[in-house]
Write a protein that holds these residues in place. Structure first.
Motif: not given
Length: 115
Positions: A2-3, A26-28, A91-95, A101-104
Motif C-alpha cells: 500500500x502506497x 497496492x490495494x483495491x 500542516x503536513x497533509x497526508x492521505x 493502514x499502519x506503515x503506509x
C-alpha cells in the motif's frame, strides 16, 4: 504494498486556495473509504475529510464549508480542494485509508498559510 503519494501543497496567503492530490496504489482503491489527514508541529495527526466508496463525504468541523474531498476511481486518486485557508490550516497533509493502514504513510505535502 500500500502506497500513497501526495502533492499540491505550497505556501499561500490567508484566504487563498490549494488543491491537493494523492495517488494510491497496492490495494483495491474502489473498496475503501479514503481520507485526508493533517499534522501540525507539536499536534496529533487529525482526520480532516473522508469519502466513502459511494462518494459520501464527511468533514471535520474545523474545515466544513471550506474544504472539499473528492475521488477519481479511474485513476486511483483522491483530491482535497482547500478554500479560504487560515493560518491554523498549516500542516503536513497526508492521505490514507480510513482507518489508516499502519506503515503506509507517504511523505505528505506541506501547506503553509501566512501573510
Amino acid at each position: 504494498q500500500v502506497q500513497f503519494v501526495e502533492s499540491g501543497g505550497g505556501s499561500v496567503q490567508p484566504g487563498g486556495s490549494l488543491r491537493l492530490s494523492c495517488v494510491a496504489s497496492g490495494f483495491a482503491f474502489t473498496n475503501y473509504v479514503l481520507g485526508w489527514y493533517r499534522q501540525a508541529p507539536g499536534k496529533q495527526r487529525e482526520l480532516v475529510a473522508s469519502i466513502s466508496t459511494f462518494g459520501n463525504t464527511k468533514d471535520a468541523d474545523s474545515v466544513k464549508g471550506r474544504f472539499t474531498i473528492s475521488r477519481d476511481n479511474t485513476i486511483n486518486t483522491v483530491y482535497l480542494q482547500m478554500n479560504s485557508l487560515k493560518p491554523e490550516d498549516a500542516a503536513v497533509y497526508h492521505c490514507n485509508r480510513v482507518p489508516p493502514t499502519t506503515g503506509s504513510w507517504g511523505q505528505g505535502t506541506q501547506v503553509t498559510v501566512s501573510s
